[in-house]
Design a protein around this motif. Sequence first.
Motif, mmCIF file in Angstrom:
data_model
loop_
_atom_site.group_PDB
_atom_site.id
_atom_site.type_symbol
_atom_site.label_atom_id
_atom_site.label_comp_id
_atom_site.label_asym_id
_atom_site.label_seq_id
_atom_site.Cartn_x
_atom_site.Cartn_y
_atom_site.Cartn_z
ATOM 1 N N UNK A 78 2.879 63.474 -24.545
ATOM 2 C CA UNK A 78 4.201 63.766 -24.288
ATOM 3 C C UNK A 78 4.968 64.837 -25.455
ATOM 4 N N UNK A 79 5.701 65.906 -25.644
ATOM 5 C CA UNK A 79 5.899 66.601 -26.334
ATOM 6 C C UNK A 79 7.476 66.112 -26.934
ATOM 7 N N UNK A 91 2.883 71.647 -22.555
ATOM 8 C CA UNK A 91 1.510 72.668 -22.476
ATOM 9 C C UNK A 91 1.762 74.144 -23.481
ATOM 10 N N UNK A 92 3.272 73.776 -23.133
ATOM 11 C CA UNK A 92 2.967 75.366 -24.809
ATOM 12 C C UNK A 92 2.716 75.360 -25.855
ATOM 13 N N UNK A 93 3.652 73.025 -26.069
ATOM 14 C CA UNK A 93 3.352 73.262 -27.950
ATOM 15 C C UNK A 93 1.852 72.405 -28.428
ATOM 16 N N UNK A 172 0.553 63.695 -36.934
ATOM 17 C CA UNK A 172 0.933 64.786 -36.290
ATOM 18 C C UNK A 172 0.819 64.420 -34.813
ATOM 19 N N UNK A 173 -0.336 63.465 -33.938
ATOM 20 C CA UNK A 173 -0.495 63.334 -32.807
ATOM 21 C C UNK A 173 -1.044 61.735 -33.261
ATOM 22 N N UNK A 206 5.041 70.517 -32.639
ATOM 23 C CA UNK A 206 4.061 70.750 -32.541
ATOM 24 C C UNK A 206 3.211 68.647 -32.440
ATOM 25 N N UNK A 207 4.122 68.055 -32.328
ATOM 26 C CA UNK A 207 3.059 66.527 -32.353
ATOM 27 C C UNK A 207 3.553 66.148 -31.662
ATOM 28 N N UNK A 208 2.631 65.067 -30.927
ATOM 29 C CA UNK A 208 2.576 64.629 -29.601
ATOM 30 C C UNK A 208 1.951 63.304 -29.693
ATOM 31 N N UNK A 209 2.660 62.419 -28.589
ATOM 32 C CA UNK A 209 2.635 60.944 -28.794
ATOM 33 C C UNK A 209 1.518 60.896 -27.481
#
Length: 248
Positions: A78-79, A91-93, A172-173, A206-209
Amino acid sequence: MKATIKHKQKEYKIDLNKPLDISIPLKGDVSNVNAWYIDHPKIAPHTEHDFVGSVKAGASTNFNDIWFNPHAHGTHTECVGHITQEFYSVNQNLDKYFFLAEVITIAPGKVQDDFVISKHQLDNAIKATGAEALVIRTLPNTTAKFSKQYSNSNPPYLLEEAAQYLVDIGIKHLLIDLPSVDKENDNGALLAHRAFWNTAGAIRMDATITEFIYVANDIPDGRYILNLQMASFENDASPSRPVLYQIK
């Protein structure tokens, strides 16, 4: 098939024939992992008038409908769009898919009625420097995580200070084997999500979990190359398949 990856002036050798899949597959029945008080996912032949999309039922192909929620039913990435009024698509980030990652193992500590992951625990567990992704395996770690029903169970979660610490050291992730980085019922505070994406300042777009992973016990703690694979959903979250490659 072997590869040499150059990253920030360092070279890492991996064997692409030896992937370590840390995702939980989605099944269409009650044995699927589940959270957030909704029904289990469903996978069934599409039916319309006299048509049943099953070869066994006489169709030329299997033609299944799938109903699921990415946040509730398995490994997903997820973003920041997960918690904002504005629509942001993961999907875009997320436009890069390979990262230097570290796997750590943590036994959440008891604080009043909760089990939590603290900044102190992260600081003690993280050994590598320069990793862009952090993979957290929590203890106890059993295969029950593939089918656990988490609703109303108050699972462990990250303290706000822990999420902020990860931001401070450049992660970042974030990948974790729990249904959420936040407390199941926190009246919408979402402190760890908000800290990790820095929603009070310059948002980390641009960070995700990634939640609901499963890191097998035979995968040692340490550095890996992470391939964060994700379905192309224009949504705040998408089903994903994170894969680790051991660095030689």
